[in-house]
Design an enzyme around this catalytic site. Structure first.
Site, PDB file in Angstrom:
ATOM      1  N   GLY A  64       0.836  -1.206   0.000  1.00  0.00           N
ATOM      2  CA  GLY A  64       0.000   0.000   0.000  1.00  0.00           C
ATOM      3  C   GLY A  64       0.864   1.247   0.000  1.00  0.00           C
ATOM      4  O   GLY A  64       1.814   1.329   0.770  1.00  0.00           O
ATOM      5  N   VAL A 107      17.169   8.062   0.356  1.00  0.00           N
ATOM      6  CA  VAL A 107      18.019   6.907   0.031  1.00  0.00           C
ATOM      7  C   VAL A 107      18.962   7.264  -1.122  1.00  0.00           C
ATOM      8  O   VAL A 107      20.173   7.020  -1.071  1.00  0.00           O
ATOM      9  CB  VAL A 107      17.156   5.668  -0.340  1.00  0.00           C
ATOM     10  N   ARG A 137       1.388  -5.169  -5.845  1.00  0.00           N
ATOM     11  CA  ARG A 137       1.309  -6.382  -5.042  1.00  0.00           C
ATOM     12  C   ARG A 137       1.704  -7.509  -5.990  1.00  0.00           C
ATOM     13  O   ARG A 137       1.349  -7.497  -7.167  1.00  0.00           O
ATOM     14  CB  ARG A 137      -0.096  -6.569  -4.483  1.00  0.00           C
ATOM     15  N   ASP A 175       4.096  -4.352   6.423  1.00  0.00           N
ATOM     16  CA  ASP A 175       4.552  -5.641   6.979  1.00  0.00           C
ATOM     17  C   ASP A 175       4.661  -6.741   5.927  1.00  0.00           C
ATOM     18  O   ASP A 175       5.536  -7.598   6.012  1.00  0.00           O
ATOM     19  CB  ASP A 175       3.709  -6.077   8.181  1.00  0.00           C
ATOM     20  N   THR A 195       3.847   2.976   5.652  1.00  0.00           N
ATOM     21  CA  THR A 195       2.443   2.563   5.613  1.00  0.00           C
ATOM     22  C   THR A 195       1.621   3.525   6.459  1.00  0.00           C
ATOM     23  O   THR A 195       2.097   3.972   7.503  1.00  0.00           O
ATOM     24  CB  THR A 195       2.235   1.120   6.145  1.00  0.00           C
ATOM     25  N   ASP A 230      -0.854   2.728   8.115  1.00  0.00           N
ATOM     26  CA  ASP A 230      -1.516   1.997   9.214  1.00  0.00           C
ATOM     27  C   ASP A 230      -0.798   2.060  10.561  1.00  0.00           C
ATOM     28  O   ASP A 230      -1.369   1.703  11.581  1.00  0.00           O
ATOM     29  CB  ASP A 230      -1.689   0.521   8.827  1.00  0.00           C
ATOM     30  N   ASP A 253       1.410   0.096  11.755  1.00  0.00           N
ATOM     31  CA  ASP A 253       1.307  -1.225  12.376  1.00  0.00           C
ATOM     32  C   ASP A 253       2.578  -2.066  12.247  1.00  0.00           C
ATOM     33  O   ASP A 253       2.519  -3.291  12.217  1.00  0.00           O
ATOM     34  CB  ASP A 253       0.125  -1.990  11.747  1.00  0.00           C
ATOM     35  N   ARG A 302     -18.324  17.172  11.207  1.00  0.00           N
ATOM     36  CA  ARG A 302     -18.835  17.725  12.464  1.00  0.00           C
ATOM     37  C   ARG A 302     -19.730  18.955  12.200  1.00  0.00           C
ATOM     38  O   ARG A 302     -20.764  19.132  12.835  1.00  0.00           O
ATOM     39  CB  ARG A 302     -17.649  18.104  13.353  1.00  0.00           C
ATOM     40  N   GLY A 362      -7.768   0.612   8.421  1.00  0.00           N
ATOM     41  CA  GLY A 362      -7.196  -0.123   9.559  1.00  0.00           C
ATOM     42  C   GLY A 362      -7.859  -1.487   9.679  1.00  0.00           C
ATOM     43  O   GLY A 362      -8.841  -1.646  10.386  1.00  0.00           O
ATOM     44  N   ARG A 363      -7.335  -2.467   8.914  1.00  0.00           N
ATOM     45  CA  ARG A 363      -7.932  -3.803   8.947  1.00  0.00           C
ATOM     46  C   ARG A 363      -7.574  -4.531  10.240  1.00  0.00           C
ATOM     47  O   ARG A 363      -8.424  -5.134  10.882  1.00  0.00           O
ATOM     48  CB  ARG A 363      -7.456  -4.627   7.749  1.00  0.00           C
ATOM     49  N   ARG A 377     -28.312  14.885  27.679  1.00  0.00           N
ATOM     50  CA  ARG A 377     -27.711  16.114  28.212  1.00  0.00           C
ATOM     51  C   ARG A 377     -27.593  17.208  27.125  1.00  0.00           C
ATOM     52  O   ARG A 377     -26.880  18.190  27.271  1.00  0.00           O
ATOM     53  CB  ARG A 377     -26.372  15.829  28.898  1.00  0.00           C
ATOM     54  N   LYS A 387     -26.646  17.080  23.835  1.00  0.00           N
ATOM     55  CA  LYS A 387     -25.610  17.104  22.788  1.00  0.00           C
ATOM     56  C   LYS A 387     -26.261  17.224  21.414  1.00  0.00           C
ATOM     57  O   LYS A 387     -27.254  16.576  21.128  1.00  0.00           O
ATOM     58  CB  LYS A 387     -24.803  15.798  22.841  1.00  0.00           C
ATOM     59  N   ARG A 403      -5.002   7.663   1.783  1.00  0.00           N
ATOM     60  CA  ARG A 403      -3.642   7.305   1.349  1.00  0.00           C
ATOM     61  C   ARG A 403      -2.948   8.444   0.622  1.00  0.00           C
ATOM     62  O   ARG A 403      -1.743   8.387   0.385  1.00  0.00           O
ATOM     63  CB  ARG A 403      -3.713   6.138   0.364  1.00  0.00           C
TER      64      ARG A 403
HETATM   65  P1  ADP Z   1       2.216  -4.011   2.707  1.00  0.00           P
HETATM   66  O1  ADP Z   1       3.675  -4.068   2.479  1.00  0.00           O
HETATM   67  O2  ADP Z   1       1.668  -2.634   2.567  1.00  0.00           O
HETATM   68  O3  ADP Z   1       1.817  -4.698   3.986  1.00  0.00           O
HETATM   69  P2  ADP Z   1       1.265  -6.354   1.185  1.00  0.00           P
HETATM   70  O4  ADP Z   1       0.904  -7.129   2.397  1.00  0.00           O
HETATM   71  O5  ADP Z   1       0.329  -6.378   0.050  1.00  0.00           O
HETATM   72  O6  ADP Z   1       1.498  -4.804   1.499  1.00  0.00           O
HETATM   73  O7  ADP Z   1       2.686  -6.872   0.687  1.00  0.00           O
HETATM   74  C1  ADP Z   1       3.310  -6.298  -0.430  1.00  0.00           C
HETATM   75  C2  ADP Z   1       4.049  -7.350  -1.222  1.00  0.00           C
HETATM   76  O8  ADP Z   1       5.088  -7.931  -0.411  1.00  0.00           O
HETATM   77  C3  ADP Z   1       3.221  -8.537  -1.682  1.00  0.00           C
HETATM   78  O9  ADP Z   1       2.465  -8.269  -2.829  1.00  0.00           O
HETATM   79  C4  ADP Z   1       4.319  -9.564  -1.970  1.00  0.00           C
HETATM   80  O10 ADP Z   1       4.949  -9.307  -3.205  1.00  0.00           O
HETATM   81  C5  ADP Z   1       5.320  -9.269  -0.846  1.00  0.00           C
HETATM   82  N1  ADP Z   1       5.080 -10.234   0.262  1.00  0.00           N
HETATM   83  C6  ADP Z   1       4.075 -10.253   1.149  1.00  0.00           C
HETATM   84  N2  ADP Z   1       4.144 -11.328   1.969  1.00  0.00           N
HETATM   85  C7  ADP Z   1       5.230 -12.033   1.561  1.00  0.00           C
HETATM   86  C8  ADP Z   1       5.831 -13.257   1.982  1.00  0.00           C
HETATM   87  N3  ADP Z   1       5.335 -13.992   2.976  1.00  0.00           N
HETATM   88  N4  ADP Z   1       6.952 -13.658   1.321  1.00  0.00           N
HETATM   89  C9  ADP Z   1       7.468 -12.938   0.309  1.00  0.00           C
HETATM   90  N5  ADP Z   1       6.936 -11.783  -0.136  1.00  0.00           N
HETATM   91  C10 ADP Z   1       5.829 -11.328   0.478  1.00  0.00           C
END
Ligand code: ADP
Length: 320
Positions: free
Chosen positions: A11, A23, A72, A103, A125, A127, A129, A154, A170-171, A211, A213, A252
């Site tokens: 994302g 970088v 993805r 993640d 991200t 999120d 998280d 509001r 936020g899943r 009250r 609101k 986003r």
């Molecule tokens: P985010 O990084 O935002 O959490 P995703 O969960 O969609 O987004 O992960 C992004 C990409 O990272 C996935 O499309 C895939 O290419 C790679 N990825 C995710 N999980 C794995 C995994 N277990 N092993 C290898 N690559 C992964």
């Protein structure tokens, strides 16, 4: 190390561009060649890789999204896909990779590292998280977008004396809901980390109405369930009419806040330092405003992002 690569994955988040810029500039400052991998891991597998110069990252620090594009890629979850990626990098003599993402992207970086290709993860991200860092790049911007929306809603909520349910992203993590709810003065905040009862929500609404609101705002993280369903249940239990706003992908986008730009610049530059020091297999983060780095494999296996339950309690105390 003479050549490094950088990619953005998963994302997109505002501030990813500021991290890419950091970088590239930090790498060139230290006489490295820096390569941009376009389209996340999909671009890595297909070899969509170009050398970046100082000017390649000019005029992007203030832009949302990512100039390297994101994707993805299911194939990258397989060992064959990962091997193809490593071959593409080796073909160009690239020896280290900075992965900016969430993640899922960290899992990919972990897999490459386990197969002997050093990666450093940079948390990008909205999120918030990622375990091991208090803040992720993009979170602050998303929060400000949500708060702007809450403030606007509001106004109309007050004019019509209505209850609004605002569904935010936020899943699995309720950070956006919690922080935006607290900053936006929401009466109720529903996050995936905590069970909720419809009776409690309705009691708060009734008490507020008794009250005098004029309006009520309920923030729902998408992982809890849909705002529309909650609205219907409130109608069944209290006969109150509510309106629902689903903020969706607007969360986003947008120009990154100063805070996200600074965070992205610091984290992106630190990632390059780690590669120069020969310390791949790390993730960078920020704790108590200090930069930290930690083992990417260990972090994903042992740590879990946790919401600040103290803040959740405070939000309830302040919205009685
Ligand atoms: P985010 O990084 O935002 O959490 P995703 O969960 O969609 O987004 O992960 C992004 C990409 O990272 C996935 O499309 C895939 O290419 C790679 N990825 C995710 N999980 C794995 C995994 N277990 N092993 C290898 N690559 C992964």
């Amino acid at each position: 190390m003479k050549k490094i690569g950088v990619l953005t994955s998963g994302g997109d988040a505002p501030g990813m561009n500021a991290a890419v810029r950091a970088v590239v500039r930090k790498g060139i400052y230290h006489d490295l060649e820096v390569y941009g991998i376009y389209g996340g891991y999909a671009g890595l597998i297909s070899g969509n890789i170009k050398k970046l110069e100082l000017g390649s990252v000019g005029d992007i620090i203030h832009r949302g999204g990512t100039v390297l594009y994101s994707a993805r890629c299911e194939e990258f979850k397989t060992k064959e896909g990962q091997q193809k990626g490593i071959e593409q990098l080796k073909k160009l003599g690239i020896e280290g990779l900075v992965v900016i993402g969430g993640d899922g992207s960290y899992m990919g970086a972990k897999k490459l590292t386990e197969q002997g290709f050093p990666c450093v993860g940079v948390p990008g991200t909205i999120d918030n998280d990622i375990p091991g860092t208090e803040f992720t790049i993009g979170f602050d911007t998303a929060l400000n977008t949500v708060i702007d929306a809450i403030d606007k809603i509001r106004d109309t909520a007050t004019s019509h004396e209505r209850t609004f349910i605002i569904e935010v992203m936020g899943r699995d993590a309720g950070d956006i809901a919690l922080w935006a709810g607290l900053a936006g003065g929401a009466e109720t905040i529903l996050v995936p980390e905590e069970n909720f009862s419809m009776d409690d929500i309705c009691d708060r609404l009734k008490k507020g109405s008794e009250r005098g609101k004029k309006h009520s705002i309920i923030i729902v993280a998408e992982g809890v369930g849909s705002g529309v369903e909650i609205s219907q249940k409130i109608k069944e239990l209290t006969n109150y009419d509510t309106r629902v706003s689903v903020l969706g992908h607007m969360q986003r986008g947008g120009s990154p806040t100063a805070s996200d730009r600074v965070l992205a610049s610091r984290l992106g530059a630190r990632a390059v330092e780690l590669l120069i020091e020969g310390r791949g297999g790390r993730a960078v983060g920020i704790v108590k405003n200090e930069l930290v780095d930690y083992d990417i494999i260990e972090a994903l296996e042992t740590k879990k992002h946790e919401i600040d339950m103290g803040m959740l309690k405070l939000s309830k105390e302040l919205s009685i």
